[in-house]
Design an enzyme around this catalytic site. Sequence first.
Site, short mmCIF file in Angstrom:
data_model
loop_
_atom_site.label_atom_id
_atom_site.label_comp_id
_atom_site.label_asym_id
_atom_site.label_seq_id
_atom_site.Cartn_x
_atom_site.Cartn_y
_atom_site.Cartn_z
N PRO A 176 0.85 -1.20 0.00
CA PRO A 176 0.00 0.00 0.00
C PRO A 176 0.88 1.24 0.00
CG PRO A 176 -0.73 -1.56 1.68
CD PRO A 176 0.57 -2.08 1.13
N CYS B 128 0.71 5.71 -0.95
CA CYS B 128 -0.08 6.86 -1.38
C CYS B 128 0.36 7.33 -2.75
CB CYS B 128 0.09 7.99 -0.37
SG CYS B 128 -0.62 7.50 1.19
N GLU C 190 -6.00 -1.49 2.13
CA GLU C 190 -5.44 -1.36 3.47
C GLU C 190 -6.39 -0.51 4.30
OE1 GLU C 190 -1.04 -0.38 5.11
OE2 GLU C 190 -2.04 1.29 4.10
N TYR D 276 -4.75 -2.56 9.05
CA TYR D 276 -3.53 -1.74 9.04
C TYR D 276 -3.10 -1.39 10.46
CZ TYR D 276 -0.73 2.42 7.59
OH TYR D 276 0.24 3.37 7.38
N HIS E 113 2.84 1.97 11.21
CA HIS E 113 2.93 3.43 11.31
C HIS E 113 2.08 4.01 12.44
CE1 HIS E 113 3.74 2.79 6.83
NE2 HIS E 113 4.90 3.08 7.38
N ARG F 204 -1.03 -5.50 8.40
CA ARG F 204 0.25 -4.81 8.43
C ARG F 204 0.59 -4.52 9.89
NH1 ARG F 204 1.84 0.57 4.92
NH2 ARG F 204 3.39 -0.52 3.72
N ASP G 41 10.87 3.50 8.21
CA ASP G 41 10.26 2.45 7.39
C ASP G 41 10.57 2.74 5.91
OD1 ASP G 41 8.47 0.48 6.32
OD2 ASP G 41 6.92 2.02 6.17
N CYS H 40 15.13 8.63 -3.25
CA CYS H 40 15.17 10.06 -2.90
C CYS H 40 13.94 10.48 -2.11
CB CYS H 40 15.28 10.92 -4.16
SG CYS H 40 13.84 10.84 -5.25
N ASP I 36 26.73 16.90 -25.25
CA ASP I 36 27.12 17.48 -23.97
C ASP I 36 28.63 17.64 -23.95
OD1 ASP I 36 25.55 17.50 -20.91
OD2 ASP I 36 27.70 17.85 -21.04
#
Lengths: 259, 732
Positions: free
Chosen positions: B31, B33, B106, B172, B175, B225, B270, B351, B422
Amino acid sequence: MKILVTVKQVAFLDDEFEMRDDDRGVDEDFLEKDLNEFDHYSVEEALLIKEAAGDDAEVVVVTVGDEDADDALRTALAKGADRGIRVWDDALAEADGVAIAKVLAKVVEREKPDMVFTGAQSADFGSAVTGMALAGLLGWPHAAVVCNLEYSAGANTATLRRELEGGLEEVMSVRCPAVLSIQLGINEPRYASLRGIKQAKQKPVDELSLDDLDLDSVGSASRVRRMYAPEKGQAELIAGSAAEQAKRLAEIIKELRGM
Amino acid sequence: MASKRPAKYDILFEPIKIGPKTMRNRFHQSPHCIGAGTDKPGFQMAHRAVKAEGGWGAINTEYCSIHPESDDTMRVSARIWDAGDVRNLRAMTDAVHAYDCLAGVELWYGGGHAPNMETRQTPRGPSQYASEFETLTYCHEMDHDDIKQVQQFYVDAAIRSRDAGFDMINIYGGHAYGPLQWLNAYYNRRTDKYGGSVENRGRFWVETLEKVKNAVGNDCAIASRFAIDTLYGPSGVEVEEDGVKLIAMADDLVDVWDINVGDIAQWGEDAGPSRFYRQGHQIPWQRFVKQHSKKPVLGVGRFTDAEKMAEVIRNGELDIISCARPSISDPFMPQKIEEGRIEDIRTCIGCNVCISRWEIGGPPMICTQNATAGEEYRRGWHPEKFEKAKSDDTMLVVGAGPAGSEAARILMERGYVTHLVDSAEKIGGHLNDITSLPGLGEWGYHRDYREVQLDKLAKKNRDSQLSLGSKKLTADDVLSYGAEKVIIATGSSWNTDGVNCLTHDPVPGIDASRPDQATPEQIFRGEKKIGKRVVILNADTYFMGPSLAEMLSAQGHEVTVISGVDFGHYMHFTLEYPNLRRRLIEMNINIIGESWASRVEEGRIEHYDIWAEGSKREYRGPGKMPRNENTSHKWLEFDTLVLVTGRHSDDALFRELKERKDEWAKNDIKGIYIIGDAWAPKLMADATFDGHRIAREIEEDDPQSPLPYKREVSVWGNAYLPDGEYKQEWKA
């Protein structure tokens, strides 16, 4: 004024490859082809001389190869060479450097250039024979592995530096016309522009056969008997705790000693 | 095409039974977002379906609220509150099922972390506490009636989920959400049968699972989870204490465990950024679960390498590899592994820019590596499929950084003859500097992916060319190059005069040509000798200032930062901030915050508190400041002053070409465009997007201006629910 540059379409191996059924070469399906890296430098050197002469000079690129080799010529033409010559005959399929030099000598007789550049060697076979054999056949002055050149179009002599072993360099003067084999790094080869690539498609490429050059056959001085990949050594990454690693190491030693 | 994958990866493609369902392989999209939720069903459907097509065995929604009492506005969650939500999520499950892929949901109850800013309801929790994550949010302590009611929310949501077509229902408890708040004594201070012993604290979780399993367990696989260790020692959940005990208590009630670590306030433990964590970083905790459970175990850990994935399964640490970020970066990762095309995988760089958009609250997710992420529905972009070139026009791309290399890649994928030029010897532009900063090595995957693909594409089309190490092109060179269309991607540079986002002016005395002042580029090029006492003057809100502080401090310099903006502000959103802050403290980096510089002299900088000009505001006539003079100025000595004050586009080539527009036609040039940092300095993700976007739209009348995308808005006057309830109308 004319400079003739000999070029070669060389082969690169894929990561994985298979040999030909006759074991005397690599299966064509596993080869990628491109212009010999050394030839980028010899073509550039010719183009620099041409440009310094105010374009009052012609750069002719010549190759010995089948239709696939046209790509090599077009690459050189796209950079600014004026025209190309491709010589081919099925009898040349297994030609070595000396045989190729015989063909090129005929082309030189026909074109009568003021200077001939070759690459110092080919990236695939690396014999470094063709250029010097060509000079021998022509009876021209020659210098191999040229890393610096002072020569203006039409001059009677050229001053050059050659790369020797151990970092030494040798300064030489040669009478022209001459055959020079050009080393990597002598200049910074240009890239072709899109305009150059488009124009190259319109530039003339003469296709010549052995007949056209009054050659019956070109005996090679050597013959490939077999080509193969030597067996590689083995490596194993041993993981785990110190005890586990020691255990595995002992197993390997026993295995190798046949215990 | 016959599968060419090495046998060592076979284990990743073994089907696995999960309760009443079977997953066709071991690739589970965790799961995560995306900013779609339930209100953008097209976005939700297309983003998940592309991954199903790419070979994932199971695909989940993001967290999905079970009831209006759990509302995370501004952040975007899915919701399964009513029949309208069921209909919208059904679009996703149908699309996912088309690829023999399981669909999972979830179920989320946020408790004391749900701010309920849209619904204005009051969340409930095991005890009353103030959320350490969400500002101004307290929950109401549940009594036994409340417990039954909230558990029924889960049951009702699970039934709606089944009706929406979901195969896997995930309760869930990661978190610090939902049942984990009950298990975790950090939140649960009760003294009744739901508090105290681990059996009591686990009761809410066990009862909820029982009720949900009774309701839908024959039709759906039940997952849960579980953050098996909250990483704050004995005052929270520890894996070998409450962690494995809860596993034992609830093992019969779940069909698969979904295991991670950490909480919500620092959930970068996490979703670990690559700056701090390598793939598989949660295995030291996750591995305990299989020792205490008879059920399959899945878990995340930014798995990007098939070798590592196969290893953790072979080692018995996990049964199923769960990925969020790597699935965004390359939705086709499983298929590429299956086909033995490892070199084609667009590896996640870690990142966390995807996550940053959720943290900001509202905007759709973006990805630095995969410009098509989030654009599947609204722009119709597929990560692996490209529309064939619509003309024989040839293309010149100037600059092989993130924007230019992406533009060239897509143009060549489309079949356009393209030259990428380049002056650097390597693709990547400024990324080649960035990857030398502490912890940012993995960002180089962005360059590596494009390097490999461009090499392949240039070999496929012999007229295309990568002209690296080329001389810098002038406007004359570009005009005579022979390309019909030209894309300028010449990047940006750091300011050399101190221009910044606070004053929009240079700082008197700042001049990067001086030997004791240095821009980041000058440091990367090793042009300047760096003295013992370094002052970094910072007005940038992302990583460059903090990274240089860390690097220079590690090299033995004494580093002080004067920052006019929150130092590393954007790194709150990328979840890098907590460990960055710890690192800066470890390294004794002194930060003088909320300050800017008034002038610089040789070896010293004068700085001032930006708020020290008096709170009283009054009109004092023209030419006079409406506030008192700022008198907080102080001098600070330095040996080297590092200038991270702001960036500017390197757009001189583009501007000259624009000025010579009358010469375009006679050189057969149809258009010249600008993208990436050269257009305006931006996130690498957005520069990559620029390159991708213009390459997809290059034959439009005005490729410089993006085509409109499909907006998902509710249209006035329509019924909200399928059966016509809640018609959108207004009566005063």
